[in-house]
Write a protein that holds these residues in place. Structure first.
Motif, PDB file in Angstrom:
ATOM      1  N   GLU A 220      62.251  68.499  -9.673  1.00  0.00           N
ATOM      2  CA  GLU A 220      62.987  68.702 -10.916  1.00  0.00           C
ATOM      3  C   GLU A 220      62.094  68.716 -12.154  1.00  0.00           C
ATOM      4  O   GLU A 220      62.318  69.499 -13.080  1.00  0.00           O
ATOM      5  N   ALA A 221      61.093  67.839 -12.192  1.00  0.00           N
ATOM      6  CA  ALA A 221      60.316  67.702 -13.424  1.00  0.00           C
ATOM      7  C   ALA A 221      58.955  67.072 -13.161  1.00  0.00           C
ATOM      8  O   ALA A 221      58.696  66.527 -12.081  1.00  0.00           O
ATOM      9  N   LEU A 222      58.092  67.131 -14.176  1.00  0.00           N
ATOM     10  CA  LEU A 222      56.797  66.467 -14.145  1.00  0.00           C
ATOM     11  C   LEU A 222      56.480  65.954 -15.534  1.00  0.00           C
ATOM     12  O   LEU A 222      57.006  66.465 -16.530  1.00  0.00           O
ATOM     13  N   VAL A 223      55.642  64.936 -15.603  1.00  0.00           N
ATOM     14  CA  VAL A 223      55.204  64.427 -16.904  1.00  0.00           C
ATOM     15  C   VAL A 223      54.448  65.537 -17.627  1.00  0.00           C
ATOM     16  O   VAL A 223      53.603  66.213 -17.042  1.00  0.00           O
ATOM     17  N   CYS A 224      54.754  65.736 -18.886  1.00  0.00           N
ATOM     18  CA  CYS A 224      54.129  66.812 -19.658  1.00  0.00           C
ATOM     19  C   CYS A 224      52.620  66.572 -19.788  1.00  0.00           C
ATOM     20  O   CYS A 224      52.203  65.538 -20.316  1.00  0.00           O
TER      21      CYS A 224
ATOM     22  N   SER B  51      53.959  60.998 -23.850  1.00  0.00           N
ATOM     23  CA  SER B  51      54.085  60.249 -25.107  1.00  0.00           C
ATOM     24  C   SER B  51      55.061  60.918 -26.079  1.00  0.00           C
ATOM     25  O   SER B  51      55.536  60.282 -27.005  1.00  0.00           O
ATOM     26  N   THR B  52      55.323  62.199 -25.894  1.00  0.00           N
ATOM     27  CA  THR B  52      56.170  63.069 -26.733  1.00  0.00           C
ATOM     28  C   THR B  52      55.439  63.600 -27.967  1.00  0.00           C
ATOM     29  O   THR B  52      56.001  64.385 -28.714  1.00  0.00           O
ATOM     30  N   TRP B  53      54.179  63.178 -28.199  1.00  0.00           N
ATOM     31  CA  TRP B  53      53.460  63.637 -29.369  1.00  0.00           C
ATOM     32  C   TRP B  53      52.058  64.093 -28.985  1.00  0.00           C
ATOM     33  O   TRP B  53      51.527  63.710 -27.942  1.00  0.00           O
TER      34      TRP B  53
ATOM     35  N   ILE C  92      57.296  82.224 -15.720  1.00  0.00           N
ATOM     36  CA  ILE C  92      57.646  81.247 -14.686  1.00  0.00           C
ATOM     37  C   ILE C  92      57.673  79.837 -15.255  1.00  0.00           C
ATOM     38  O   ILE C  92      58.507  79.010 -14.867  1.00  0.00           O
ATOM     39  N   LEU C  93      56.757  79.577 -16.181  1.00  0.00           N
ATOM     40  CA  LEU C  93      56.659  78.253 -16.800  1.00  0.00           C
ATOM     41  C   LEU C  93      56.817  78.405 -18.311  1.00  0.00           C
ATOM     42  O   LEU C  93      55.832  78.574 -19.038  1.00  0.00           O
ATOM     43  N   PRO C  94      58.048  78.348 -18.827  1.00  0.00           N
ATOM     44  CA  PRO C  94      58.298  78.537 -20.263  1.00  0.00           C
ATOM     45  C   PRO C  94      57.542  77.570 -21.166  1.00  0.00           C
ATOM     46  O   PRO C  94      57.333  77.862 -22.348  1.00  0.00           O
ATOM     47  N   ALA C  95      57.109  76.424 -20.629  1.00  0.00           N
ATOM     48  CA  ALA C  95      56.377  75.452 -21.449  1.00  0.00           C
ATOM     49  C   ALA C  95      55.087  76.040 -21.996  1.00  0.00           C
ATOM     50  O   ALA C  95      54.560  75.562 -23.008  1.00  0.00           O
ATOM     51  N   ILE C  96      54.568  77.073 -21.353  1.00  0.00           N
ATOM     52  CA  ILE C  96      53.327  77.688 -21.820  1.00  0.00           C
ATOM     53  C   ILE C  96      53.518  78.292 -23.207  1.00  0.00           C
ATOM     54  O   ILE C  96      52.610  78.271 -24.046  1.00  0.00           O
ATOM     55  N   LYS C  97      54.706  78.822 -23.487  1.00  0.00           N
ATOM     56  CA  LYS C  97      54.992  79.340 -24.831  1.00  0.00           C
ATOM     57  C   LYS C  97      54.896  78.219 -25.855  1.00  0.00           C
ATOM     58  O   LYS C  97      54.329  78.391 -26.937  1.00  0.00           O
ATOM     59  N   GLY C  98      55.439  77.048 -25.506  1.00  0.00           N
ATOM     60  CA  GLY C  98      55.345  75.897 -26.402  1.00  0.00           C
ATOM     61  C   GLY C  98      53.920  75.417 -26.559  1.00  0.00           C
ATOM     62  O   GLY C  98      53.529  74.937 -27.628  1.00  0.00           O
ATOM     63  N   ALA C  99      53.108  75.558 -25.497  1.00  0.00           N
ATOM     64  CA  ALA C  99      51.705  75.149 -25.571  1.00  0.00           C
ATOM     65  C   ALA C  99      50.945  76.024 -26.559  1.00  0.00           C
ATOM     66  O   ALA C  99      50.109  75.535 -27.329  1.00  0.00           O
ATOM     67  N   LYS C 100      51.237  77.313 -26.557  1.00  0.00           N
ATOM     68  CA  LYS C 100      50.574  78.216 -27.506  1.00  0.00           C
ATOM     69  C   LYS C 100      50.958  77.855 -28.940  1.00  0.00           C
ATOM     70  O   LYS C 100      50.131  77.902 -29.853  1.00  0.00           O
ATOM     71  N   SER C 101      52.215  77.486 -29.137  1.00  0.00           N
ATOM     72  CA  SER C 101      52.681  77.094 -30.469  1.00  0.00           C
ATOM     73  C   SER C 101      52.007  75.796 -30.921  1.00  0.00           C
ATOM     74  O   SER C 101      51.586  75.671 -32.074  1.00  0.00           O
TER      75      SER C 101
ATOM     76  N   CYS D  73      57.061  70.299 -24.325  1.00  0.00           N
ATOM     77  CA  CYS D  73      58.166  69.541 -23.720  1.00  0.00           C
ATOM     78  C   CYS D  73      59.296  69.292 -24.703  1.00  0.00           C
ATOM     79  O   CYS D  73      60.252  68.571 -24.399  1.00  0.00           O
ATOM     80  N   LYS D  74      59.174  69.844 -25.925  1.00  0.00           N
ATOM     81  CA  LYS D  74      60.188  69.683 -26.971  1.00  0.00           C
ATOM     82  C   LYS D  74      60.451  68.217 -27.295  1.00  0.00           C
ATOM     83  O   LYS D  74      61.568  67.813 -27.576  1.00  0.00           O
ATOM     84  N   GLY D  75      59.388  67.412 -27.226  1.00  0.00           N
ATOM     85  CA  GLY D  75      59.494  66.005 -27.578  1.00  0.00           C
ATOM     86  C   GLY D  75      60.176  65.139 -26.531  1.00  0.00           C
ATOM     87  O   GLY D  75      60.529  64.003 -26.815  1.00  0.00           O
ATOM     88  N   LEU D  76      60.324  65.646 -25.311  1.00  0.00           N
ATOM     89  CA  LEU D  76      60.991  64.879 -24.254  1.00  0.00           C
ATOM     90  C   LEU D  76      60.014  64.070 -23.408  1.00  0.00           C
ATOM     91  O   LEU D  76      60.383  63.073 -22.786  1.00  0.00           O
ATOM     92  N   GLY D  77      58.769  64.527 -23.341  1.00  0.00           N
ATOM     93  CA  GLY D  77      57.773  63.826 -22.542  1.00  0.00           C
ATOM     94  C   GLY D  77      57.647  64.345 -21.119  1.00  0.00           C
ATOM     95  O   GLY D  77      56.761  63.919 -20.386  1.00  0.00           O
ATOM     96  N   PHE D  78      58.533  65.232 -20.706  1.00  0.00           N
ATOM     97  CA  PHE D  78      58.424  65.804 -19.364  1.00  0.00           C
ATOM     98  C   PHE D  78      58.798  67.284 -19.405  1.00  0.00           C
ATOM     99  O   PHE D  78      59.495  67.749 -20.310  1.00  0.00           O
TER     100      PHE D  78
END
Length: 297
Positions: free
Chosen positions: A110-114, A120-122, A225-234, A160-165
């Protein structure tokens, strides 16, 4: 208690012609490239009456906090005086990074630590080293407020949008544990291709825009496949903009290179983790298909 040695080495100004700068910070981002741990992904299954492998139910206590939900703040740990803390707000206690305060371990299906904030969320400001300010060379104890993070010491982790995972790779409404074999194999091929390209990535020294374009080109194949990559670029863009406040100091180009490599390494960790997860899912799907083939004969 002995205070931990200051994390700020002396920073040398470019030249005396840099008079437009109002302060010379005595601290600079570390150039040490940290080696990240190798990801480990484990998930149990059981064999049903038809001989098929089925995932077992998952409800495990968090091994880090042992179900306690909170731990000593990882950011403040070892420091007698941390001016600001985006994680515990000075209380020295924070939600467990491994389970985000739930007391239960994350199900890898389901998930992994970011890996960009490690739960930490930051994400720490690299200009002030998460302090919100930095000492000014030659001014005694005076500190300059950090203009990069606006004295917060950190930025919200956008991957992770501040969720930590982060959510595990998904296939429409299905997670990897229930996806079809063909889709799993295609996704793994995409991640493997992206991983090889990213491992070869090197920033273009003193050329931020070229380095950023090269990073984007390297990671984009896996972004669907991994939408978090878009957030990583941001998040990378935000961090680089903050570092830009120190563009007038010797070492700035090296800071940029270090930041690009930091994001490359953390994305490599994410890709490796999810590749291992897909390997488990592929092995199960292949086994179940072989059982089905034998039953049809």
């Amino acid at each position: 208690m002995t205070a931990r040695r200051s994390p700020f080495p002396f920073l040398i100004p470019l030249a005396l012609t840099c008079a437009a700068l109002t302060a010379w910070p005595a601290g600079a981002p570390s150039q040490v490239r940290r080696k990240l741990p190798e990801p480990v992904v484990e998930r149990a299954f059981e064999t049903d009456e038809e001989g098929l492998r089925q995932w077992t139910s998952f409800d495990e206590r968090c091994a880090t906090c042992r179900g306690g939900k909170t731990t000593e703040c990882e950011h403040c740990k070892g420091y007698e005086d941390m001016p600001v803390c985006a994680e515990c707000d000075g209380t020295r206690k924070a939600p467990c990074r491994a389970c985000r305060g739930s007391g239960r371990a994350l199900d890898p299906l389901e998930a992994l630590v970011c890996p960009y904030c490690w739960g930490s969320t930051w994400y720490g400001c690299k200009l002030c080293k998460t302090r919100g300010s930095y000492p000014v060379k030659g001014s005694g104890d005076r500190e300059q407020k950090c203009g990069a993070c606006k004295t917060r010491g950190a930025f919200e982790c956008t991957p992770c949008k501040g969720l930590g995972f982060l959510p595990a790779v998904r296939f429409g409404s299905k997670g990897p544990g229930e996806a079809k074999l063909a889709k799993l194999v295609r996704a793994r091929e995409t991640l493997a291709e992206t991983l090889e390209g990213l491992k070869a990535y090197q920033p273009v020294h003193e050329r931020r825009s070229k380095s950023e374009k090269a990073f984007t080109k390297a990671v984009d194949p896996a972004a669907r496949i991994l939408p978090a990559i878009k957030g990583a670029k941001s998040l990378l863009a935000t961090s680089l903009k903050g570092l830009g406040k120190g563009a007038g100091y010797v070492g700035y180009a090296d800071w940029l290179d270090a930041e690009f490599l930091e994001f490359a390494d953390r994305t490599v960790f994410l890709l490796r983790h999810q590749t291992l997860l897909l390997d488990l899912c592929i092995a199960r799907a292949e086994f179940n298909e072989s059982v089905g083939d034998r039953a049809e004969r």
